[in-house]
Write a protein that holds these residues in place. Sequence first.
Motif, PDB file in Angstrom:
ATOM      1  N   TYR A  98      20.311 -28.530  19.685  1.00 39.53           N
ATOM      2  CA  TYR A  98      20.253 -28.046  21.075  1.00 39.53           C
ATOM      3  C   TYR A  98      21.296 -26.958  21.309  1.00 39.53           C
ATOM      4  O   TYR A  98      21.007 -25.918  21.913  1.00 39.53           O
ATOM      5  N   ILE A  99      22.524 -27.161  20.807  1.00 40.53           N
ATOM      6  CA  ILE A  99      23.581 -26.154  20.939  1.00 40.53           C
ATOM      7  C   ILE A  99      23.164 -24.864  20.239  1.00 40.53           C
ATOM      8  O   ILE A  99      23.365 -23.759  20.753  1.00 40.53           O
ATOM      9  N   GLY A 100      22.571 -25.006  19.036  1.00 40.75           N
ATOM     10  CA  GLY A 100      22.118 -23.827  18.313  1.00 40.75           C
ATOM     11  C   GLY A 100      21.087 -23.040  19.096  1.00 40.75           C
ATOM     12  O   GLY A 100      21.140 -21.812  19.151  1.00 40.75           O
ATOM     13  N   ARG A 101      20.156 -23.743  19.735  1.00 38.46           N
ATOM     14  CA  ARG A 101      19.143 -23.067  20.542  1.00 38.46           C
ATOM     15  C   ARG A 101      19.765 -22.436  21.786  1.00 38.46           C
ATOM     16  O   ARG A 101      19.360 -21.353  22.220  1.00 38.46           O
ATOM     17  N   LEU A 102      20.756 -23.117  22.364  1.00 39.66           N
ATOM     18  CA  LEU A 102      21.412 -22.627  23.570  1.00 39.66           C
ATOM     19  C   LEU A 102      22.126 -21.302  23.296  1.00 39.66           C
ATOM     20  O   LEU A 102      21.982 -20.327  24.046  1.00 39.66           O
ATOM     21  N   ALA A 103      22.914 -21.274  22.211  1.00 40.20           N
ATOM     22  CA  ALA A 103      23.596 -20.033  21.855  1.00 40.20           C
ATOM     23  C   ALA A 103      22.598 -18.945  21.481  1.00 40.20           C
ATOM     24  O   ALA A 103      22.803 -17.759  21.793  1.00 40.20           O
ATOM     25  N   ALA A 104      21.501 -19.348  20.828  1.00 37.16           N
ATOM     26  CA  ALA A 104      20.498 -18.375  20.412  1.00 37.16           C
ATOM     27  C   ALA A 104      19.807 -17.728  21.606  1.00 37.16           C
ATOM     28  O   ALA A 104      19.597 -16.510  21.626  1.00 37.16           O
TER      29      ALA A 104
END
Length: 432
Positions: A98-104
Amino acid sequence: MNNHKDESLNREIGQLGFSAIALNGVIGAGIFALPAIAAAKSGNFSPWLFLICAILIMTVVLSFARAASFFRDTGGPIQYASLAFGSFAGFQTGWLVYIGRLAAIGANISLMVTYAGWFWTPLASGIGHQVAVTAAFVLLAIFNIIGVRQSMRVVFLFSALKLVPLFLLILLGLAHIQPDILLHAKLPVSGTLGETILVLLYAFVGFESAVVPAGEARNPRKDIPRAITFTVLTITVIYFLIQMISVSVFPELAASSTPLADVAEILMGATGAALLTFGAVFSIGGNCSASMLSAPRMTYALANMASLPAWFGVVHPRTRTPVNSIVFYAALGLVLALSGSFVWLAVVSTLARLLSYILGVAALPVLEKRIEKTPGQFRLRGGYLIPAVALLLCLWLITFASTTAWLTTAVFFALGSLLYLASAGRRKNSND
């Protein structure tokens, strides 16, 4: 997710469908920004760096393909880590994704507006850029709150127009490739090689989006492994050719903020640049639309599993969409988009995903011991050699992330832990 829950889902996705999911998850903003960044860091050697990144990520992809061949249930890496290390590890694996998608999405929407600045200069920087980024987040959130059908229409529209400009660029650029430039390129200084690979790897992450919806597949143990390996190999060829063409025809590539639009202008004139820019906006927009559609459903699902507070599970009374999760995701994504550069956000996204990959790959030996093998299952040659290499490479790459990237990831990791602990009472009541 429990098996009986998955049986209520329609198992309609085949290998082609999972390939499309993986393709849309991987090809987003990276290829439209990273050619310039790669050239700035490694010059004419940059095409080979894309191949190196592909080899590295393929060790992870093959490990995930093996893990996916054990499951018919929805969850992907969350399932792998939960079964191997417990529910908290499973939650944090999902939270890292989820964090990876958020930053992306923060990085991608900012870049999408930058590319749109090719048509109208005020969008490229300053207050105009910030207003447009904010408007993009608000509109995507509204489309998702209004309903899934409207949101999916946006995803399909953008995705359908994603690849045409890239294929056209490759088709017209092949004749301009200069082999001498590539054959005599010098390897970058070893001290910067790891940092460069960490940034470029952003163009390859996202394949894991195809392993999550296994519960909706006709034959997930067979179709998902084939889909993700084939898709990543195809994307590798596309990236390598685009970078070869870019360094061959555009000497000032490293200084460009819209590298592929500038390359297209050299090959096809203003019309070509406009077409490629439209393609960039559609590609990044489709990637962001898909992210805004799927990522809030992760926090919604975790709330329903009592791993997050009930607030995340609130749905709109009329449209039946997870309104609080959508608003939360859009708000945090907007903060990241307005506060960080593309490279910084790309590194944060890649770091978070590498950490989730580490947990997923490390779970594989436990899965091998606990789950019964099935006929026709995807197999890895060499036993644990490929997963071991994948694990070591991920551990090596995360050492090159900046202190700021680590601190940002740590803050979000701590936030997830607090939310998980705040839901302890709900989990106890649910278990009772």
